[in-house]
Design an enzyme around this catalytic site. Structure first.
Site, PDB file in Angstrom:
ATOM      1  CG  HIS A   1       1.977   4.478   2.687  1.00 61.03           C
ATOM      2  ND1 HIS A   1       2.317   3.580   1.718  1.00 61.03           N
ATOM      3  CD2 HIS A   1       2.366   3.902   3.855  1.00 61.03           C
ATOM      4  CE1 HIS A   1       2.897   2.516   2.266  1.00 61.03           C
ATOM      5  NE2 HIS A   1       2.932   2.701   3.580  1.00 61.03           N
TER       6      HIS A   1
ATOM      7  NE  ARG B   1       3.618  -2.332   1.552  1.00 59.09           N
ATOM      8  CZ  ARG B   1       3.970  -1.708   2.689  1.00 59.09           C
ATOM      9  NH1 ARG B   1       3.111  -0.943   3.340  1.00 59.09           N
ATOM     10  NH2 ARG B   1       5.198  -1.827   3.160  1.00 59.09           N
TER      11      ARG B   1
END
Ligand code: GLV
Length: 311
Positions: A274, A226
């Site tokens: 992502h 993340r």
């Protein structure tokens, strides 16, 4: 008909999920944000990816939340998250994609592909310095299903591979470290660092200047965990000083990455949006179908999330 299933995601439309769940479970009351959630008291199950904070709390008869990502920080960030069972997808397809992402950048760095591309542009025939595979040490932070698969695959290619996790884990062919006390030792033996930790209170900001300084000079960083794990200014400083030779980043503190962010134009940063792991309904749905059946027949759920540990 049983309670409704709500598909809460702004990234994908849910059509594939509706089809696959209907095939497995029979006719469904399947609702999406785009088509309107209707009377939310009917909603029994929410399949969610980055729901608006507070939204799930308005579903008064909700019984199960399914995270459409393997990471659940997007749910736990909601301080009004209702106290119902939280489960997450466990998706072998996604696990394999994440390993591919790390292997791709690891090999890209290891085999100097960027330098060869530059040589080609200059029409230059120039073999780079040989680095033996056994001298390129891979370190994976996070040894859940993704970290274990990634580390096994690097080890299978002959790279000395180690993993670091909060609690002790064993992975055949992989050296394992656990806990804060062993972090510096793990980092000191790592040339390519792959982060796939869950984002929790304990891991937020862990990739900071202290961590970068503990890696051997010139190490390469792959972040597919993340964005919140990384202190961006510290990574930029480590790249600019040469302490870190390059970084492949798939996740960011703010997504989409804002157009004025220094990462975009940094010559040592490689950005992907992502995309390292895509939640593929074909491979992610069996566990979700099983859990809907279990929920409806009062059996114990699988792939439960413990909100206390954050995964
Ligand atoms: C993606 O980021 C996931 O959590 O699966």
């Amino acid at each position: 008909m049983a309670g409704a299933i709500a598909y809460i995601s702004r990234d994908t439309d849910g059509v594939a999920w509706n089809k696959i769940l209907t095939e497995a479970l029979g006719p469904l009351d399947f609702r999406t944000i785009a088509n309107g959630l209707g009377k939310t008291d009917d909603i029994e199950v929410a399949l969610a990816w980055k729901p608006e904070p507070g939204l799930l709390a308005t579903f008064k008869n909700l019984r199960m939340i399914v995270s459409l990502g393997m990471g659940v920080d997007h749910l736990l960030a909601d301080d009004k998250l209702p106290h119902v069972a939280i489960t997450r997808i466990m998706d072998d397809g996604l696990v394999g994609q994440m390993s591919e992402y790390a292997l791709y950048w690891g090999l890209w760095h290891h085999r100097d592909i960027e330098r060869y591309a530059a040589s080609q542009r200059a029409k230059k025939w120039k073999p780079e310095e040989f680095v033996d595979t056994i001298d390129r040490r891979i370190g994976i932070m996070g040894l859940g299903s993704i970290g274990q698969d990634t580390s096994r695959k690097f080890a299978a290619l002959g790279f000395p591979t180690a993993g670091w996790s909060r609690t002790a884990k064993t992975v055949p062919g992989v050296e394992t470290f656990h806990g804060r006390d062993s972090l510096a030792m793990f980092l000191g033996r790592t040339n390519i660092l792959v982060n796939v930790l869950p984002l929790t209170r304990e891991t937020r900001g862990l990739l900071d200047k202290t961590l970068f300084a503990a890696l051997p000079k010139g190490s390469f960083v792959i972040n597919m965990g993340r964005g919140g794990h990384v202190v961006d200014e510290d990574l930029l400083a480590a790249l600019n000083s040469g302490q870190i030779s390059g970084a492949a980043l798939d996740v960011f503190n703010v997504e989409p990455l804002p157009p004025n962010h220094p990462y975009w134009a940094h010559p040592k940063v490689h950005i992907t949006p992502h995309m390292a792991g895509y939640t593929n309904p074909r491979t992610a749905s069996p566990g979700v179908i099983e859990n809907i059946k279990r929920l409806r027949s009062g059996r114990e759920l699988i792939h439960r999330v413990d909100p206390k540990t954050g995964y």
